[in-house]
Design an enzyme around this catalytic site. Structure first.
Site, PDB file in Angstrom:
ATOM      1  N   THR A   1       0.869  -1.149   0.000  1.00 49.37           N
ATOM      2  CA  THR A   1       0.000   0.000   0.000  1.00 49.37           C
ATOM      3  C   THR A   1       0.917   1.211   0.000  1.00 49.37           C
ATOM      4  O   THR A   1       2.094   1.080   0.254  1.00 49.37           O
ATOM      5  CB  THR A   1      -0.860  -0.098   1.280  1.00 49.37           C
ATOM      6  OG1 THR A   1      -1.626  -1.286   1.189  1.00 49.37           O
ATOM      7  CG2 THR A   1      -1.754   1.089   1.508  1.00 49.37           C
TER       8      THR A   1
ATOM      9  N   GLY B   1       1.255  -1.096   5.006  1.00 54.24           N
ATOM     10  CA  GLY B   1       1.646  -2.118   5.985  1.00 54.24           C
ATOM     11  C   GLY B   1       0.556  -3.102   6.346  1.00 54.24           C
ATOM     12  O   GLY B   1       0.673  -3.792   7.367  1.00 54.24           O
TER      13      GLY B   1
END
Ligand code: GLY
Length: 604
Positions: A408, A500
């Protein structure tokens, strides 16, 4: 205390005499730590790995210097934070293809200069032909990798529609002007960073398995105009993606329709047909973003505004902060066992609730008010056994009367007009499904793995699946993305977010606690080593250097199973202090720490 000593010593299976001695010693160490920590002078330590970046007018912090430069230029030309965000989003799709995207989705948290917030949910959705058991074999077992790699792993992308809607509502610069820099970047190319060179090599096998070789990212070798498929890219090599430039031109000229209809949509559907996927023309044409009300909570007099479902991040973040509020974390000390103990236990409770209650709000009812109720949270926290790791099996999601019904990227931008935006966007894992859309130069997400593929089964972040998050056509999968802003006395104080996966929530949490409780400067708060507990698996993960030997010993004595792991998150945050914007970009993953991955680096 007695219980902890016993637990610890039993596991060692040593003689009674030695046990006695150890018990006394351990008890003394823990008592001394409590007294020492509680009486210690509060001292802000610097963890920063690079100088602080400050600006008076505005600030752009992204995962890549090329994207940051583009965002800064938009602001310098008079654009606002949303204009810069749109340009940065498309630029990251080019120069940060591991997570930057047009084939994924995300969340935007916007605050205008008057302090009014808005949230845009442009998360991917399950295709119309998706079904609850689509990743199971006839015996009901999960088919390995099916929800993670290849065509079936992809949800209907939301990024282009998201940027289009965001711009329509809040943008001030012409749309085509904001897309053009990304087109130029894709055509002319840019030098790849050390980290990117390593990643491209690491993923080569999956690219070749799931995509046609001719569709890979393309680099310029030897001289301009000579193109070769990606194979061995070296740091500093120029990466060019002409197919992506062509796709971006369609988006520049036709807006959202340039992606969801016309030749790009035809290419996506053709790719689906060739690769066994299920996204249809209708899925693409019907994709819709949702404007949502943000979640708000308070922590030590600060107001925290964050992402509502389908992200699980906002609820968990506010829950953990509220459970921790009664405790003086600063006095206990940064990453001291007695601080980590409190934080990890609160994290476990929040992740347990997440496992049962969070899903797409359009498909299930979510008891948000109850989950954020102070009395509920206090009661839950105080039923835990104090001063030890409560085993995961003793922790369950909260019960109350309610009808059942790690890639991401994040960027933060503040502008010269007083507006701010925090965007977290994703294709899920690094390079998503690894499926390039032929002729279009972009990769599709593998967000379907964020659904519960089977009740209780773990997804790629080891998060357990729940009924609330089961697959249904048109439904949004639960996310951990947590773009967040913190205000003090009605004034913006912090803009934060990170990639994460499941660790997003605890990374945002630690950044907030680092600045509010531990009084760290922006760069220290970002660079300070992190830890993470998500209830299941029952493991306290930590980054190298997060705990001293003594603290690690004590955490084990408290009953934690500990495990060192690779870097956690990559925070891109902005703090407002003394009328200055202070950028905090994360070096994590940049082995050379040479600044080539520095998202606060811009030429002026
Ligand atoms: N795909 C990671 C997340 O949305 O949490």
């Amino acid at each position: 205390m007695r219980y902890i000593s016993k637990l610890f010593l039993n596991s060692l299976n040593i003689s009674k005499k030695a046990m006695m001695l150890n018990r006394v010693l351990l008890t003394l160490v823990l008592i001394c730590s409590y007294i020492g920590a509680l009486t210690a002078q509060k001292q802000a330590k610097t963890y920063a790995r690079k100088p602080v970046v400050e600006r008076y007018n505005n600030m752009v912090v992204t995962a890549h210097p090329e994207a940051t430069k583009i965002g800064v230029k938009v602001l310098a030309d008079g654009g606002n934070a949303v204009d810069a965000a749109v340009a940065v989003h498309f630029a990251l799709a080019v120069c940060y293809p591991t997570a930057g995207n047009i084939g994924g989705g995300g969340f935007a948290l916007y605050r205008n200069k008057n302090g009014t917030f808005d949230v845009l949910d442009y998360r991917e959705i399950a295709p119309g032909n998706a079904s609850k058991n689509m990743f199971l074999d006839s015996a009901g077992n999960i088919i390995k990798d099916l929800s993670l790699k290849g065509a079936l792993a992809a949800g209907v992308p939301g990024s282009v529609n998201g940027m289009w809607e965001l711009h329509k509502k809040y943008g001030s610069t012409n749309w085509n002007k904001l897309i053009q820099p990304a087109i130029d970047l894709a055509r002319k190319g840019f030098p790849i960073t050390t980290m990117q060179a390593r990643e491209f090599r690491n993923h080569e096998a999956d690219f070749s398995k799931y995509s046609h070789r001719k569709n890979y990212l393309i680099k310029s070798v030897v001289k301009d105009g000579y193109l070769d498929i990606i194979k061995l890219l070296w740091p500093g090599d120029t990466l060019r993606i002409p197919d992506l430039a062509h796709t971006l031109e369609a988006i520049r000229d036709k807006g959202r329709d340039g992606f969801y209809t016309g030749w790009v949509a035809d290419s996506i559907v053709a790719q689906m047909n060739r690769s066994g996927g299920i996204i249809t023309h209708q899925d693409l044409a019907n994709y819709k973003t949702e404007w949502r009300a943000p979640l708000k909570g308070t922590y030590r007099g600060y107001t925290v505004t964050t992402m509502p479902p389908p992200s699980a991040g906002g609820i968990a973040l506010l829950q953990i902060l509220k459970m921790l509020e009664p405790f003086d974390l600063a006095a206990r000390g940064f990453n001291k066992a007695i601080t980590v103990n409190l934080m990890a236990e609160a994290e476990k409770l929040a992740y347990a609730d997440r496992s049962k209650y969070i899903g797409d709000p359009q498909y299930i009812s979510i008891p948000t008010d109850t989950l954020l109720d102070e009395a509920y949270l206090r009661q839950r926290f105080f039923t835990l056994q104090c001063c030890r790791a409560n085993p995961a099996e003793t922790i369950k999601p909260g019960t109350f009367s309610w009808p059942e019904s790690e890639e991401t990227t994040h960027f933060s931008i503040t502008d010269q007009y007083g507006n701010a935006i925090a965007i977290t966007t994703t294709i899920n894992s690094p390079y998503g499904s690894h499926l390039f859309v032929s002729g279009c130069g972009f990769i599709l997400n593998n967000e379907m793995d964020d659904f519960s593929t089977k009740p209780g089964a773990l997804n790629s972040y080891n998060l357990p699946g729940s009924k609330a998050n089961s697959i249904a056509p048109g439904k949004r999968m639960v996310s951990s993305m947590t773009p967040t802003m913190v205000e003090k006395d009605g004034k913006l104080y912090l803009v934060a977010g990170t990639p994460g996966g499941s660790t997003i929530i605890t990374s945002v949490l630690q950044t907030i606690i680092n600045v509010i409780d531990h009084k760290m400067d922006m760069q220290s708060a970002v660079d300070a080593p992190r830890f993470h507990h998500q209830w299941l698996p029952d493991v306290l993960y930590y980054e190298k250097g997060a705990f001293t030997k003594k603290q690690l010993y004590m955490l084990k004595a408290l009953g934690y199973k500990t495990q060192e792991r690779e870097p956690i998150g990559r925070m891109d945050a902005i703090m407002l202090k003394d009328n200055k914007f202070i950028g905090g970009a994360d070096y994590r993953g940049d082995d050379n720490a040479d600044g080539v991955n520095d998202g606060t680096k811009f030429d002026e």
